[in-house]
Design a protein around this motif. Structure first.
Motif, mmCIF file in Angstrom:
data_model
loop_
_atom_site.group_PDB
_atom_site.id
_atom_site.type_symbol
_atom_site.label_atom_id
_atom_site.label_comp_id
_atom_site.label_asym_id
_atom_site.label_seq_id
_atom_site.Cartn_x
_atom_site.Cartn_y
_atom_site.Cartn_z
ATOM 1 N N LEU A 102 0.884 -1.302 0.003
ATOM 2 C CA LEU A 102 -0.045 -0.018 -0.032
ATOM 3 C C LEU A 102 0.778 1.149 0.078
ATOM 4 O O LEU A 102 0.528 2.237 -0.623
ATOM 5 C CB LEU A 102 -0.865 0.126 1.116
ATOM 6 N N TRP A 103 2.009 1.176 0.753
ATOM 7 C CA TRP A 103 2.560 2.399 0.928
ATOM 8 C C TRP A 103 4.354 2.323 0.488
ATOM 9 O O TRP A 103 5.011 2.987 0.636
ATOM 10 C CB TRP A 103 2.897 2.935 2.457
ATOM 11 N N GLY A 104 4.525 1.163 -0.272
ATOM 12 C CA GLY A 104 5.787 0.663 -0.664
ATOM 13 C C GLY A 104 6.086 1.172 -1.875
ATOM 14 O O GLY A 104 7.164 0.958 -2.261
ATOM 15 N N ASN A 105 5.360 2.206 -2.476
ATOM 16 C CA ASN A 105 5.408 2.465 -3.640
ATOM 17 C C ASN A 105 6.015 4.199 -3.771
ATOM 18 O O ASN A 105 5.769 4.666 -4.899
ATOM 19 C CB ASN A 105 4.361 2.418 -4.657
ATOM 20 N N GLY A 106 6.592 4.654 -2.656
ATOM 21 C CA GLY A 106 7.069 5.896 -2.656
ATOM 22 C C GLY A 106 5.998 6.890 -2.627
ATOM 23 O O GLY A 106 6.061 8.092 -2.754
ATOM 24 N N LYS A 107 4.620 6.452 -2.196
ATOM 25 C CA LYS A 107 3.469 7.497 -2.152
ATOM 26 C C LYS A 107 2.797 7.561 -0.781
ATOM 27 O O LYS A 107 2.888 6.215 -0.123
ATOM 28 C CB LYS A 107 2.374 7.120 -3.216
ATOM 29 N N PRO A 108 2.272 8.675 -0.345
ATOM 30 C CA PRO A 108 1.651 8.332 0.990
ATOM 31 C C PRO A 108 0.540 7.682 0.680
ATOM 32 O O PRO A 108 -0.122 7.366 -0.103
ATOM 33 C CB PRO A 108 1.399 10.004 1.230
ATOM 34 N N ALA A 109 -0.190 7.238 1.838
ATOM 35 C CA ALA A 109 -1.221 6.227 2.038
ATOM 36 C C ALA A 109 -2.190 6.437 3.187
ATOM 37 O O ALA A 109 -1.644 6.995 4.212
ATOM 38 C CB ALA A 109 -0.566 4.789 1.993
ATOM 39 N N VAL A 110 -3.236 5.948 2.867
ATOM 40 C CA VAL A 110 -4.440 5.866 4.143
ATOM 41 C C VAL A 110 -4.870 4.462 4.208
ATOM 42 O O VAL A 110 -5.351 3.901 3.246
ATOM 43 C CB VAL A 110 -5.610 6.902 3.891
ATOM 44 N N LEU A 111 -4.878 4.064 5.488
ATOM 45 C CA LEU A 111 -5.451 2.760 5.719
ATOM 46 C C LEU A 111 -6.472 2.954 6.581
ATOM 47 O O LEU A 111 -6.263 3.517 7.795
ATOM 48 C CB LEU A 111 -4.224 1.840 6.401
ATOM 49 N N ILE A 112 -7.559 2.103 6.382
ATOM 50 C CA ILE A 112 -8.678 2.553 7.282
ATOM 51 C C ILE A 112 -9.288 1.091 7.520
ATOM 52 O O ILE A 112 -9.646 0.310 6.814
ATOM 53 C CB ILE A 112 -9.821 3.346 6.669
ATOM 54 N N SER A 113 -9.536 0.621 8.786
ATOM 55 C CA SER A 113 -10.063 -0.399 9.201
ATOM 56 C C SER A 113 -11.499 -0.505 9.094
ATOM 57 O O SER A 113 -12.266 0.709 9.218
ATOM 58 C CB SER A 113 -9.701 -0.901 10.707
ATOM 59 N N ALA A 114 -12.279 -1.421 8.500
ATOM 60 C CA ALA A 114 -13.479 -1.473 8.206
ATOM 61 C C ALA A 114 -14.249 -2.752 8.114
ATOM 62 O O ALA A 114 -13.490 -3.570 8.059
ATOM 63 C CB ALA A 114 -13.997 -0.578 6.808
ATOM 64 N N CYS A 115 -15.623 -2.786 8.247
ATOM 65 C CA CYS A 115 -16.256 -4.177 8.002
ATOM 66 C C CYS A 115 -17.747 -3.682 7.544
ATOM 67 O O CYS A 115 -17.949 -2.340 7.650
ATOM 68 C CB CYS A 115 -16.434 -4.888 9.246
ATOM 69 N N TYR A 116 -18.334 -4.497 7.084
ATOM 70 C CA TYR A 116 -19.742 -4.215 6.363
ATOM 71 C C TYR A 116 -20.694 -4.077 7.233
ATOM 72 O O TYR A 116 -21.519 -3.175 7.157
ATOM 73 C CB TYR A 116 -20.317 -5.608 5.406
ATOM 74 N N THR A 117 -20.566 -4.503 8.495
ATOM 75 C CA THR A 117 -21.553 -4.133 9.588
ATOM 76 C C THR A 117 -21.278 -3.157 10.492
ATOM 77 O O THR A 117 -22.081 -2.924 11.591
ATOM 78 C CB THR A 117 -21.860 -5.499 10.445
ATOM 79 N N MET A 219 -10.930 2.743 12.250
ATOM 80 C CA MET A 219 -9.670 3.341 12.641
ATOM 81 C C MET A 219 -9.057 3.863 11.425
ATOM 82 O O MET A 219 -9.043 3.414 10.281
ATOM 83 C CB MET A 219 -8.761 2.495 13.276
ATOM 84 N N ALA A 220 -8.479 5.024 11.521
ATOM 85 C CA ALA A 220 -7.657 5.559 10.171
ATOM 86 C C ALA A 220 -6.359 6.084 10.613
ATOM 87 O O ALA A 220 -5.868 6.575 11.637
ATOM 88 C CB ALA A 220 -8.337 7.073 9.776
ATOM 89 N N LEU A 221 -5.449 5.753 9.608
ATOM 90 C CA LEU A 221 -3.776 5.988 9.500
ATOM 91 C C LEU A 221 -3.413 6.689 8.362
ATOM 92 O O LEU A 221 -3.727 5.983 7.267
ATOM 93 C CB LEU A 221 -3.194 4.542 9.955
ATOM 94 N N LEU A 222 -2.760 7.619 8.602
ATOM 95 C CA LEU A 222 -2.134 8.286 7.380
ATOM 96 C C LEU A 222 -0.601 7.971 7.365
ATOM 97 O O LEU A 222 -0.007 8.300 8.460
ATOM 98 C CB LEU A 222 -2.544 9.909 7.414
ATOM 99 N N ILE A 223 -0.115 7.555 6.340
ATOM 100 C CA ILE A 223 1.147 7.205 6.406
ATOM 101 C C ILE A 223 1.534 7.886 5.164
ATOM 102 O O ILE A 223 1.352 7.996 4.068
ATOM 103 C CB ILE A 223 1.168 5.669 5.969
#
Length: 275
Positions: A102-117, A219-223
């Motif tokens: 996700l972030w190993g391509n030299g770009k910043p990334a956002v990772l958010i935990s989620a589920c359908y319910t 949860m949200a992470l800005l990397i």
């Protein structure tokens, strides 16, 4: 009158020497069916584990506010300034993948935990997506699909009993907790229409990433491009995270834009009241 009668009864009891309690509770590794206080009420956290060994608040959700839930989620797992840990994981097609892709391509990334319910994830991620659409592929977007937050017919991971939300009942989202990876992948695909521009990573049935990152349903992470966590939110706040992304892309400090407290959930999602 009651106190006087009680005092008389106690006075008639034979006196016994006071005994000091020395018995200690045995170590107990918590199951995911508990959102603990992460050390704030006497728990002990071994090493960098996100779960305490002993918890005095197991199953306690009554009275927690939305912001308090967010603080508990945010206090566990990797923190701002930490390098983002890499993990082997499964993509939305059931194929092996690496989280660092996700972030190993030299770009910043956002990772958010989620589920359908999780109604918070369903309502907030599209709002955030719209707020950063101007950056296109210049920022990577990833969903960490975890165990269901509000399954039907089994206890919620954040309670000791079934915990359906009014939003889920209103929208007919009454899904059971998956027992196999295939079932979890099927629910992840149900979420994808709401996040079409996002890469989806699915946690395994041991829920290792769910526990490592703090058992948070949204949860949200800005990397940053170096793989360092610059912003962490126990609850995704679309407006504040959008401002943080703008700051990061402009070379400014994104943490200064993400310091606001967690905003309340949308109507019908009153977590503290047992939504």
């Amino acid at each position: 009158r009651f106190r006087g009668a009680l005092a008389v009864r106690l006075a008639r009891l034979p006196s016994q020497p006071a005994r000091r309690r020395t018995k200690q509770l045995p170590p107990l590794l918590l199951l995911p069916a508990c959102v603990p206080c992460y050390g704030r009420r006497g728990c002990r956290i071994p090493g960098d584990s996100p779960l305490p060994v002993r918890c005095v608040t197991m199953g306690d959700k009554t009275g927690r506010t939305f912001q308090e839930w967010g603080e508990l989620f945010e206090a566990s797992g990797p923190q701002v300034g930490d390098p983002m840990p890499d993990e082997a994981i499964t993509d939305a097609d059931g194929q092996p993948a690496s989280l660092s892709s996700l972030w190993g391509n030299g770009k910043p990334a956002v990772l958010i935990s989620a589920c359908y319910t999780c109604p918070v994830a369903r309502s907030r991620i599209p709002v955030f997506t719209e707020g950063i659409q101007q950056y296109g592929d210049d920022i990577a977007r990833g969903i960490l699909y975890t165990m269901e937050a509000h399954p039907k017919g089994s206890p919620s991971p954040h309670s000791t009993k079934e915990w359906l939300t009014p939003a889920n009942e209103r929208e007919g989202i009454l899904e059971r907790q998956p027992e196999t990876l295939e079932e979890r992948l099927a629910l992840a695909k149900k979420l994808q229409p709401l996040v079409p521009s996002w890469s989806t990573y699915v946690d395994g049935m041991q829920n290792n990433l769910y526990q490592r990152f703090g058992t948070a349903p949204c949860m949200a992470l800005l990397i940053d491009a170096d793989g360092v966590i610059r912003v962490k939110m126990g609850w995704l706040n679309p407006e504040e995270l959008t401002a943080a992304v703008h700051a990061l892309m402009a070379g400014a400090d994104p943490a200064a834009e993400a310091a606001a407290p967690a905003t309340p959930p949308p109507a019908g999602v009153t977590l503290a009241a047992g939504s």
